[in-house]
Design a protein around this motif. Sequence first.
Motif, short mmCIF file in Angstrom:
data_model
loop_
_atom_site.label_atom_id
_atom_site.label_comp_id
_atom_site.label_asym_id
_atom_site.label_seq_id
_atom_site.Cartn_x
_atom_site.Cartn_y
_atom_site.Cartn_z
N SER A 21 27.55 5.92 77.60
CA SER A 21 27.22 5.49 76.24
C SER A 21 26.20 4.36 76.29
O SER A 21 26.09 3.62 77.27
N VAL A 22 25.45 4.23 75.22
CA VAL A 22 24.49 3.13 75.08
C VAL A 22 24.84 2.36 73.81
O VAL A 22 25.51 2.88 72.91
N LEU A 23 24.39 1.12 73.72
CA LEU A 23 24.62 0.32 72.53
C LEU A 23 23.67 0.79 71.43
O LEU A 23 22.45 0.72 71.58
N ASP A 24 24.25 1.26 70.35
CA ASP A 24 23.47 1.86 69.26
C ASP A 24 23.47 0.92 68.06
O ASP A 24 24.50 0.70 67.43
N PHE A 25 22.30 0.35 67.74
CA PHE A 25 22.15 -0.53 66.57
C PHE A 25 21.27 0.14 65.52
O PHE A 25 20.58 -0.53 64.74
N PHE B 121 16.73 18.02 50.93
CA PHE B 121 16.95 19.41 50.55
C PHE B 121 16.11 20.28 51.49
O PHE B 121 15.04 19.85 51.97
N GLY B 122 16.60 21.48 51.76
CA GLY B 122 15.86 22.37 52.65
C GLY B 122 15.61 21.73 54.00
O GLY B 122 16.52 21.25 54.66
N ASP B 123 14.33 21.70 54.37
CA ASP B 123 13.94 21.05 55.63
C ASP B 123 13.43 19.63 55.41
O ASP B 123 12.99 18.98 56.36
N ALA B 124 13.49 19.15 54.16
CA ALA B 124 13.00 17.80 53.87
C ALA B 124 14.06 16.77 54.24
O ALA B 124 15.23 16.90 53.88
N ALA B 125 13.65 15.75 54.97
CA ALA B 125 14.58 14.70 55.40
C ALA B 125 13.82 13.41 55.63
O ALA B 125 12.60 13.42 55.89
N ILE B 126 14.53 12.31 55.52
CA ILE B 126 13.97 10.99 55.86
C ILE B 126 14.56 10.59 57.21
O ILE B 126 15.78 10.44 57.35
N TYR B 127 13.70 10.45 58.20
CA TYR B 127 14.16 10.12 59.55
C TYR B 127 14.24 8.60 59.70
O TYR B 127 13.29 7.88 59.41
N LEU B 128 15.38 8.15 60.14
CA LEU B 128 15.68 6.72 60.21
C LEU B 128 15.38 6.17 61.61
O LEU B 128 15.36 6.93 62.58
N PRO B 129 15.15 4.86 61.71
CA PRO B 129 14.84 4.27 63.02
C PRO B 129 16.06 4.24 63.94
O PRO B 129 17.16 3.88 63.53
N VAL B 130 15.85 4.63 65.19
CA VAL B 130 16.87 4.55 66.22
C VAL B 130 16.62 3.28 67.04
O VAL B 130 15.52 3.08 67.55
N ILE B 131 17.62 2.43 67.14
CA ILE B 131 17.51 1.17 67.87
C ILE B 131 18.60 1.15 68.93
O ILE B 131 19.79 1.09 68.61
N LEU B 132 18.20 1.23 70.19
CA LEU B 132 19.15 1.31 71.30
C LEU B 132 18.92 0.17 72.28
O LEU B 132 17.79 -0.28 72.46
#
Length: 361
Positions: free
Chosen positions: A125-129, A49-60
């Motif tokens: 493009s890159v491989l996005d896991f 909500f608002g500016d609150a967020a859970i940032y997830l891991p990026v695996i490339l």
Amino acid sequence: MLLASQPVLFAQEHTEQPDSTQHEVEKEKFNAGEMIIHHISDAHEIHLFGDAAIYLPVILYADNSVKVFSSSHFYHNEKHFTNAEGESEHYYEYNGFVMHHEHIYAAADGGISLNAETGEVNNASVLDFSITKTVTGILITCLVLLLIFGTVARGYKKRKGSAPKGLQSFMEPLILFIRDEVAIPSIGAKKADRYMPFLLSTFFFIWIANILGLIPFIGGFNVTGTLSVTLVLAAIVFIITTISGNKHYWGHILWPPGVPLPIKFILVPIEVAGLFIKPLVLMIRLTANITAGHIIILAFVALVLIFGQMGAAAGYGVGVGSILFMVFMFFLELLIAFLQAYVFTLLAALYFGDATQEAHH
């Protein structure tokens, strides 16, 4: 003027930025379509909500190595460019990668390279896991399944021959319902137990995933409204049906008995096409119904915000009716969450029964 045949590089430092007044007007203007698409689409963050967020891991995987970092590096480094239509768009950049519409590419000289004619991204493009919002929803659903059935299994182990208690008393009627009202009538009493593990897993996975998407303020998961998820479920149904098919089943598809030869040349291609159409219908039905429910609820939220920009009285006037309808839709979606899980499981059982039935003499 941009040449349509040449790709053009757009980056923040190469683009003339709009003045602050125009930027504020664009920022304040509410875009209902963008809001709805953002909530039902997959993402590299879970917006609360608002500016609150859970940032997830990026695996490339790029340049023969694996890159792992938090998606917050993307979302906290926003840049803008002007597309081929002259409209301002944003993208995110970090560590030699750019993210545009949640798709990650290799950065092209520190920016986005677009084709001036099609507007498509030219970046490699890159491989996005990455662990995206949908993947997180799948993991949460599986964890809930393990907790529920683990608890029920321990209850049966401790209280053998006793009446079910607690969670057991809730789950047992549902399990018996799938067995007695779905599997046995569709497949037959002798063969139903063979398919029960898959049917139960499918039913409860879809149901719990649907319920997860209706819980407010946890990110708006849309697991079974994602084509890649329903495609896998439908593909598994197709594989099981194909492997289970007996001689009678394949005989009716490839060379239907009792049908004149000229008609067989018309009927056989239709039957073969039906092998692929059936799981395709399973996939589209589930995806469309779940996504449509989310869109309807979000559309009424957007309606309040749109009229609210016109004036406080209009916002409150429309808001009362919209909220009442959203509450009605929410309870309707609770029913649909169960019905879609039931329909998918029932159709899968019917396909299995059709593939395994014996010839009638």
